[in-house]
Design an enzyme around this catalytic site. Structure first.
Site, PDB file in Angstrom:
ATOM      1  N   LYS A   1      -6.085  -2.072  -1.694  1.00  0.00           N
ATOM      2  CA  LYS A   1      -7.076  -1.873  -0.618  1.00  0.00           C
ATOM      3  C   LYS A   1      -7.727  -3.189  -0.234  1.00  0.00           C
ATOM      4  CE  LYS A   1      -7.358   2.275   0.761  1.00  0.00           C
ATOM      5  NZ  LYS A   1      -7.916   3.606   0.797  1.00  0.00           N
TER       6      LYS A   1
ATOM      7  N   ARG B   1      -7.741  10.600  -9.470  1.00  0.00           N
ATOM      8  CA  ARG B   1      -6.966  11.325  -8.450  1.00  0.00           C
ATOM      9  C   ARG B   1      -6.291  10.296  -7.544  1.00  0.00           C
ATOM     10  NH1 ARG B   1      -6.770  12.897  -3.437  1.00  0.00           N
ATOM     11  NH2 ARG B   1      -8.390  11.372  -2.986  1.00  0.00           N
TER      12      ARG B   1
ATOM     13  N   TYR C   1       0.847  -1.188   0.000  1.00  0.00           N
ATOM     14  CA  TYR C   1       0.000   0.000   0.000  1.00  0.00           C
ATOM     15  C   TYR C   1       0.886   1.241   0.000  1.00  0.00           C
ATOM     16  CZ  TYR C   1      -4.199   2.592   0.265  1.00  0.00           C
ATOM     17  OH  TYR C   1      -5.185   3.473  -0.062  1.00  0.00           O
TER      18      TYR C   1
ATOM     19  N   GLU D   1     -13.071   4.988  -4.456  1.00  0.00           N
ATOM     20  CA  GLU D   1     -11.675   5.204  -4.107  1.00  0.00           C
ATOM     21  C   GLU D   1     -10.993   6.108  -5.131  1.00  0.00           C
ATOM     22  OE1 GLU D   1      -8.913   4.961  -1.522  1.00  0.00           O
ATOM     23  OE2 GLU D   1     -10.571   3.578  -1.208  1.00  0.00           O
ATOM     24  N   ASP D   2     -10.381   7.186  -4.664  1.00  0.00           N
ATOM     25  CA  ASP D   2      -9.559   8.043  -5.526  1.00  0.00           C
ATOM     26  C   ASP D   2     -10.292   8.601  -6.757  1.00  0.00           C
ATOM     27  OD1 ASP D   2      -7.657   7.736  -3.659  1.00  0.00           O
ATOM     28  OD2 ASP D   2      -6.250   6.581  -4.843  1.00  0.00           O
TER      29      ASP D   2
ATOM     30  N   ASP E   1     -13.742   6.126   0.998  1.00  0.00           N
ATOM     31  CA  ASP E   1     -12.646   6.065   1.965  1.00  0.00           C
ATOM     32  C   ASP E   1     -11.895   7.389   2.074  1.00  0.00           C
ATOM     33  OD1 ASP E   1     -11.150   4.575   3.874  1.00  0.00           O
ATOM     34  OD2 ASP E   1      -9.512   4.484   2.434  1.00  0.00           O
ATOM     35  N   ASP E   2     -11.778   8.109   0.948  1.00  0.00           N
ATOM     36  CA  ASP E   2     -11.042   9.383   0.979  1.00  0.00           C
ATOM     37  C   ASP E   2     -11.774  10.429   1.821  1.00  0.00           C
ATOM     38  OD1 ASP E   2      -9.056   8.505  -1.026  1.00  0.00           O
ATOM     39  OD2 ASP E   2     -10.818   8.416  -2.300  1.00  0.00           O
TER      40      ASP E   2
ATOM     41  N   ASN F   1      -0.342  11.876   1.151  1.00  0.00           N
ATOM     42  CA  ASN F   1       0.422  10.719   0.653  1.00  0.00           C
ATOM     43  C   ASN F   1       0.846  10.962  -0.787  1.00  0.00           C
ATOM     44  OD1 ASN F   1       0.246   8.949   2.859  1.00  0.00           O
ATOM     45  ND2 ASN F   1      -1.884   8.496   2.374  1.00  0.00           N
TER      46      ASN F   1
ATOM     47  N   ASN G   1      -3.243   6.195   9.149  1.00  0.00           N
ATOM     48  CA  ASN G   1      -3.431   5.412   7.936  1.00  0.00           C
ATOM     49  C   ASN G   1      -4.862   4.889   7.901  1.00  0.00           C
ATOM     50  OD1 ASN G   1      -3.363   3.347   5.960  1.00  0.00           O
ATOM     51  ND2 ASN G   1      -1.181   3.084   6.292  1.00  0.00           N
TER      52      ASN G   1
END
Length: 578
Positions: free
Chosen positions: A197, A179, A126, A269-270, A292-293, A434, A478
């Site tokens: 993930k 992203r 990760y 995600e992203d 999650d973001d 990150n 995290n």
């Protein structure tokens, strides 16, 4: 060679019934396989392969004689050998590739390795290594993992989902690659994120690997370098937007529910900010969705802040927060802190938001800027004269907690950190961006510039720092602390919607796992070595909240939810075959 009797020679005299060996390269052949994996196919099936750990009895029963060297080894010895080999690699990306190869070869050994060496291997599978892997995904691409749904599949998404061999899916992690971490638009190569993930869902949260499905939705990329890259694996076109994009996602979300039922957790995600907020708002009423973001980051940071209060004293409402970065992560964290504050003080959330200030690229978010702000920033526009820089904002607001979610490295300068230390005995500094290169400041800078008084945590890992003869261990905020346990809690309770109170429950459970011994080292997060125990507690707390809110469908409710969560967790010990 002349005329040869094909029947006699092909495959050493075995009849080539399907004509595969005689087919020319252009001809189509059928990839026949047998239903029970045995012999050669068993060794190439990652779900069942055990390598040299097959026993004498299994080698006889499953036609493995001669296909393996005579030695028989334990899973522990295999693990020892692999860790020895992994540590020989100097380059983190080589370790990542070795781990991905292992996952494709021997699934149980992959998870055993990850669980038993979580602190060492988490940065490999990760952040930060997964970021580099996504950037170079086209070059290192070997085995396709997960499902790729592109604009070419429009109108056929349900059929595509049916191509996936596992039928009972509990968790889907999906990205559109726009992203990726702080690295921007990586298009189809963002697949490394859902794959990584979900490996953590299994290793840290105990969700069965067969119940996890990574998906990349490919609508093109605006990354010029990738569009020109010979090795790029995605659609070579600019990103689809507007109606075309919305229609594809609508078809996807409908197909997912149709194929897997309403209790499949879809984790976004992203996605880029504008899409992330819209998708979450659009589907949270009709589907079991989680971003999650926005939500996972918020939950893990809130847990760190709650834990940090033990070191700096005072209640949440007595502190003032300043954020650098007002995107998904920043506004998501701010909203959850305001929600928890409002719960504790019984005051309306509009009031508690006033304790939280955000700085974006144009300066402090204030009410005079309201007209020009994106909708998700508007709740944070408070009365104050305009302030252009972060340093001036720190001096004007005098926050007790400084949180970075800007995706821009080295923005917590010496002046900013020293200003924080000038009016706080123990300034709380969270540099969350990150990967490591994008972190707002390093652990060493935070401790040195505050003369060892900072309470520091970051998004990517930093090594312990020695300052003035004392060792400081920086915490890592995290998301891997939260989402695996959160997902397990949702799955075991059969929840049908994600409620914000479930996120608060996850934060509270995580903060409770920080021990007095951890606090002595200045840690505001527990060590990752206990992560499965932590995940079980988070899952139990989340499930309890789902039952309390009437959102759980798995009845009756288990007596002891922690024990029940632990009993549901996948363990990667080898099974014996009859």
């Amino acid at each position: 060679m002349g005329d040869v009797d094909h029947q006699a020679t092909v495959g050493g005299g075995v009849e080539d019934a399907y004509g595969e060996d005689r087919a020319t390269e252009e001809q189509l052949v059928t990839p026949w396989t047998i239903s029970v994996a045995s012999g050669y196919t068993l060794l190439r099936d990652p779900h069942h392969n055990k390598g040299l750990a097959f026993t004498e009895k299994e080698r006889d029963a499953h036609y493995l004689r001669g296909l393996l060297p005579p030695a028989i080894v334990t899973q522990e010895l295999q693990e020892k050998k692999l860790m020895h080999n992994l540590r020989q690699y100097q380059v983190p990306l080589q370790r990542y590739m070795a781990m991905m190869d292992l996952q494709e070869r021997n699934e149980r050994l992959f998870y055993k390795l990850l669980i038993d060496n979580v602190e060492e291997l988490l940065p490999v599978v990760y952040t930060p290594t997964v970021g580099e892997a996504c950037q170079k995904y086209g070059c290192i691409f070997r085995h396709p993992q997960g499902l790729y749904i592109s604009l070419k599949e429009k109108g056929k998404i349900l059929e595509v989902l049916k191509n996936w061999p596992q039928k009972s899916i509990q968790v889907i992690v999906v990205t559109d690659g726009e992203r990726i971490l702080g690295l921007g638009d990586l298009g189809c190569q963002g697949m490394g994120i859902p794959v990584g993930k979900l490996a953590l869902y299994t290793a840290l949260g105990g969700v069965r690997p067969s119940a996890c499905l990574p998906i990349t939705i490919d609508v093109g990329t605006n990354n010029e370098a990738l569009l020109k890259d010979d090795f790029y694996i995605g659609l070579r076109q600019r990103r689809a937007t507007g109606q075309e994009y919305a229609d594809l996602l609508q078809e996807f979300m409908t197909a997912v529910k149709q194929n897997y039922g309403e209790k499949v957790l879809v984790q976004f995600e992203d996605f880029a900010n504008h899409n992330a907020f819209e998708l979450l708002a659009k589907y949270r009423k009709t589907h079991l969705v989680f971003n999650d973001d926005i939500q996972g980051t918020a939950s893990v940071v809130l847990a760190g802040v709650v834990a940090a209060l033990k070191l700096v004293s005072g209640t949440l409402a007595e502190h003032t927060f300043l954020f650098l970065g007002a995107g998904e992560a920043g506004t998501g964290i701010a909203e959850l802190i305001a929600l928890e504050m409002s719960k504790q003080t019984k005051s309306p959330i509009e009031e508690t938001r006033k304790k939280i200030w955000l700085v974006d690229s144009k300066g402090l978010i204030v009410s005079s800027r309201k007209e020009s702000l994106q909708h998700f920033k508007k709740p944070w526009a408070h009365e104050h004269e305009p302030v252009k820089t972060l340093l001036d904002a720190v001096k004007a607001i005098k926050p007790t907690v400084l949180i970075g979610s800007s995706g821009v490295g080295q923005t917590f300068t010496k002046d900013v950190v020293e200003a924080m230390a000038s009016f706080n005995e123990k300034p709380v500094i969270l540099a969350l961006s990150n990967p490591t290169s994008q972190s707002e400041c390093t652990a060493e800078q935070a401790y040195t510039w505050t003369k060892g008084r900072a309470i520091f945590a970051s998004g990517s890992p930093f090594d312990p720092v020695e300052y003035d003869g004392k060792i400081f261990v920086p915490g890592q905020a995290n998301n891997a602390y939260i989402f695996p346990g959160f997902g397990l809690g949702v799955v075991i309770s059969g929840a049908i919607h994600v409620h914000d109170d479930m996120l608060l429950a996850a934060s509270e459970a995580l903060a409770q796992q920080v021990t007095a011994e951890n606090y002595e080292k200045g840690l505001i997060y527990p060590p990752f070595s206990n992560i499965r125990k932590i995940s079980a507690h988070i899952a139990a707390n989340v499930a309890a909240k789902a039952y309390e809110l009437g959102l759980a469908s798995r009845l009756p409710r288990p007596e002891n939810l922690v024990k029940y969560a632990e009993s549901c967790m996948y363990t990667p010990i080898y099974r014996n075959y009859r």
